[in-house]
Motif scaffolding. Structure first.
Motif, PDB file in Angstrom:
ATOM      1  N   PRO A 101      -2.494 -12.242   9.719  1.00 28.60           N
ATOM      2  CA  PRO A 101      -1.938 -13.166  10.719  1.00 28.60           C
ATOM      3  C   PRO A 101      -0.614 -13.758  10.215  1.00 28.60           C
ATOM      4  N   ASP A 102       0.266 -14.098  11.140  1.00 25.59           N
ATOM      5  CA  ASP A 102       1.574 -14.652  10.784  1.00 25.59           C
ATOM      6  C   ASP A 102       1.465 -15.947   9.992  1.00 25.59           C
ATOM      7  N   ASP A 103       0.389 -16.698  10.186  1.00 23.33           N
ATOM      8  CA  ASP A 103       0.242 -17.969   9.486  1.00 23.33           C
ATOM      9  C   ASP A 103      -0.525 -17.835   8.160  1.00 23.33           C
ATOM     10  N   SER A 104      -0.815 -16.596   7.748  1.00 20.61           N
ATOM     11  CA  SER A 104      -1.540 -16.403   6.490  1.00 20.61           C
ATOM     12  C   SER A 104      -0.643 -16.790   5.313  1.00 20.61           C
ATOM     13  N   ALA A 105      -1.280 -17.316   4.277  1.00 16.35           N
ATOM     14  CA  ALA A 105      -0.546 -17.797   3.103  1.00 16.35           C
ATOM     15  C   ALA A 105      -0.134 -16.625   2.213  1.00 16.35           C
ATOM     16  N   VAL A 106       1.109 -16.203   2.368  1.00 14.61           N
ATOM     17  CA  VAL A 106       1.674 -15.161   1.514  1.00 14.61           C
ATOM     18  C   VAL A 106       2.939 -15.738   0.917  1.00 14.61           C
ATOM     19  N   SER A 107       3.006 -15.738  -0.427  1.00 17.08           N
ATOM     20  CA  SER A 107       4.172 -16.281  -1.128  1.00 17.08           C
ATOM     21  C   SER A 107       4.579 -15.321  -2.236  1.00 17.08           C
ATOM     22  N   GLY A 108       5.594 -15.694  -2.977  1.00 16.90           N
ATOM     23  CA  GLY A 108       6.063 -14.856  -4.083  1.00 16.90           C
ATOM     24  C   GLY A 108       4.997 -14.596  -5.122  1.00 16.90           C
ATOM     25  N   GLU A 109       4.105 -15.550  -5.319  1.00 16.95           N
ATOM     26  CA  GLU A 109       3.050 -15.414  -6.323  1.00 16.95           C
ATOM     27  C   GLU A 109       1.864 -14.593  -5.827  1.00 16.95           C
ATOM     28  N   SER A 110       1.834 -14.287  -4.542  1.00 19.05           N
ATOM     29  CA  SER A 110       0.695 -13.550  -3.970  1.00 19.05           C
ATOM     30  C   SER A 110       0.590 -12.157  -4.571  1.00 19.05           C
ATOM     31  N   LYS A 111      -0.608 -11.845  -5.050  1.00 16.42           N
ATOM     32  CA  LYS A 111      -0.872 -10.503  -5.572  1.00 16.42           C
ATOM     33  C   LYS A 111      -1.359  -9.645  -4.420  1.00 16.42           C
ATOM     34  N   PHE A 112      -0.870  -8.402  -4.384  1.00 15.11           N
ATOM     35  CA  PHE A 112      -1.275  -7.490  -3.319  1.00 15.11           C
ATOM     36  C   PHE A 112      -2.786  -7.318  -3.309  1.00 15.11           C
ATOM     37  N   SER A 113      -3.391  -7.193  -4.493  1.00 13.15           N
ATOM     38  CA  SER A 113      -4.843  -7.002  -4.565  1.00 13.15           C
ATOM     39  C   SER A 113      -5.597  -8.214  -4.009  1.00 13.15           C
ATOM     40  N   ALA A 114      -5.077  -9.407  -4.259  1.00 13.64           N
ATOM     41  CA  ALA A 114      -5.724 -10.618  -3.741  1.00 13.64           C
ATOM     42  C   ALA A 114      -5.602 -10.720  -2.224  1.00 13.64           C
ATOM     43  N   LEU A 115      -4.593 -10.049  -1.662  1.00  9.52           N
ATOM     44  CA  LEU A 115      -4.417 -10.036  -0.209  1.00  9.52           C
ATOM     45  C   LEU A 115      -5.250  -8.938   0.441  1.00  9.52           C
ATOM     46  N   GLY A 116      -5.972  -8.173  -0.375  1.00 17.92           N
ATOM     47  CA  GLY A 116      -6.848  -7.129   0.148  1.00 17.92           C
ATOM     48  C   GLY A 116      -6.219  -5.745   0.162  1.00 17.92           C
ATOM     49  N   ALA A 117      -5.079  -5.572  -0.489  1.00 18.59           N
ATOM     50  CA  ALA A 117      -4.407  -4.268  -0.493  1.00 18.59           C
ATOM     51  C   ALA A 117      -5.032  -3.338  -1.522  1.00 18.59           C
ATOM     52  N   ASP A 118      -5.295  -2.108  -1.097  1.00 16.05           N
ATOM     53  CA  ASP A 118      -5.727  -1.095  -2.057  1.00 16.05           C
ATOM     54  C   ASP A 118      -4.491  -0.263  -2.422  1.00 16.05           C
ATOM     55  N   SER A 119      -4.678   0.810  -3.180  1.00 17.63           N
ATOM     56  CA  SER A 119      -3.531   1.595  -3.637  1.00 17.63           C
ATOM     57  C   SER A 119      -2.777   2.241  -2.474  1.00 17.63           C
ATOM     58  N   LEU A 120      -3.484   2.678  -1.444  1.00 13.80           N
ATOM     59  CA  LEU A 120      -2.828   3.268  -0.279  1.00 13.80           C
ATOM     60  C   LEU A 120      -2.009   2.207   0.464  1.00 13.80           C
ATOM     61  N   ASP A 121      -2.568   1.005   0.597  1.00 10.00           N
ATOM     62  CA  ASP A 121      -1.829  -0.090   1.231  1.00 10.00           C
ATOM     63  C   ASP A 121      -0.551  -0.402   0.457  1.00 10.00           C
ATOM     64  N   THR A 122      -0.653  -0.387  -0.861  1.00  9.51           N
ATOM     65  CA  THR A 122       0.513  -0.675  -1.696  1.00  9.51           C
ATOM     66  C   THR A 122       1.590   0.378  -1.492  1.00  9.51           C
ATOM     67  N   VAL A 123       1.196   1.643  -1.388  1.00 12.04           N
ATOM     68  CA  VAL A 123       2.159   2.716  -1.119  1.00 12.04           C
ATOM     69  C   VAL A 123       2.831   2.485   0.228  1.00 12.04           C
ATOM     70  N   GLU A 124       2.051   2.102   1.231  1.00 11.43           N
ATOM     71  CA  GLU A 124       2.621   1.843   2.556  1.00 11.43           C
ATOM     72  C   GLU A 124       3.559   0.634   2.541  1.00 11.43           C
ATOM     73  N   ILE A 125       3.220  -0.382   1.751  1.00  9.43           N
ATOM     74  CA  ILE A 125       4.099  -1.543   1.611  1.00  9.43           C
ATOM     75  C   ILE A 125       5.422  -1.114   0.995  1.00  9.43           C
ATOM     76  N   VAL A 126       5.361  -0.321  -0.057  1.00 12.96           N
ATOM     77  CA  VAL A 126       6.588   0.160  -0.720  1.00 12.96           C
ATOM     78  C   VAL A 126       7.418   0.990   0.256  1.00 12.96           C
ATOM     79  N   MET A 127       6.775   1.829   1.045  1.00  8.55           N
ATOM     80  CA  MET A 127       7.507   2.631   2.031  1.00  8.55           C
ATOM     81  C   MET A 127       8.176   1.734   3.065  1.00  8.55           C
ATOM     82  N   GLY A 128       7.472   0.690   3.496  1.00  6.05           N
ATOM     83  CA  GLY A 128       8.047  -0.265   4.441  1.00  6.05           C
ATOM     84  C   GLY A 128       9.244  -0.994   3.845  1.00  6.05           C
ATOM     85  N   LEU A 129       9.159  -1.339   2.564  1.00  5.74           N
ATOM     86  CA  LEU A 129      10.266  -2.001   1.879  1.00  5.74           C
ATOM     87  C   LEU A 129      11.474  -1.066   1.760  1.00  5.74           C
ATOM     88  N   GLU A 130      11.196   0.196   1.417  1.00  6.34           N
ATOM     89  CA  GLU A 130      12.282   1.181   1.308  1.00  6.34           C
ATOM     90  C   GLU A 130      13.023   1.310   2.637  1.00  6.34           C
TER      91      GLU A 130
END
Length: 140
Positions: A77-106
């Motif tokens: 959700p847009d109001d979810s607490a995501v900050s610079g200190e947020s770990k991807f794993s703590a946000l529920g991201a698995d390795s595939l999610d992390t790859v997709e995040i990196v692709m989105g950033l690229e």
């Protein structure tokens, strides 16, 4: 030839260790000693060259943009607490999610992230710092 008794040896070694500890705290480093068969030794301390390590954190707008991309990729959700200190794993991201995040950033920033660098990203701040580093590298 002079002999050092047990008590003065302890005192000498104790003072030497204290002086070396103080020297290190003051940026001095010990110099190795060698007598080469002489009956007296002299020694001194040399000033260490100062090393300044500068760590540049990413701009707040880069961190905010990375937070938005992470929310989007993880369907948070847009109001979810995501900050610079947020770990991807703590946000529920698995390795595939992390790859997709990196692709989105690229895609968003027009950069290419090498696999080694992508594996070192654990937090939003890590991603933002890497993005700015790559953008700066591309400018040069």
């Amino acid at each position: 030839m002079a002999a050092i008794t047990g008590a003065s040896s302890i005192s000498f070694h104790s003072r030497l260790h204290q002086n070396l500890a103080l020297s290190r705290a003051n940026g001095l480093k010990p110099v190795s000693l060698s007598g080469y068969g002489r009956s007296s030794l002299s020694f001194g301390l040399q000033q260490r060259s100062a090393r300044l390590r500068i760590s540049c954190a990413a701009k707040p707008e880069t961190v905010d943009k990375v937070c938005q991309i992470v929310r989007k990729q993880l369907a948070l959700p847009d109001d979810s607490a995501v900050s610079g200190e947020s770990k991807f794993s703590a946000l529920g991201a698995d390795s595939l999610d992390t790859v997709e995040i990196v692709m989105g950033l690229e895609e968003e920033f027009g950069i290419s992230v090498e696999e080694e660098s992508a594996q070192s990203i654990a937090t939003v701040q890590d991603a933002a710092d890497l993005i700015e580093k790559l953008i700066e590298k591309n400018k040069a």
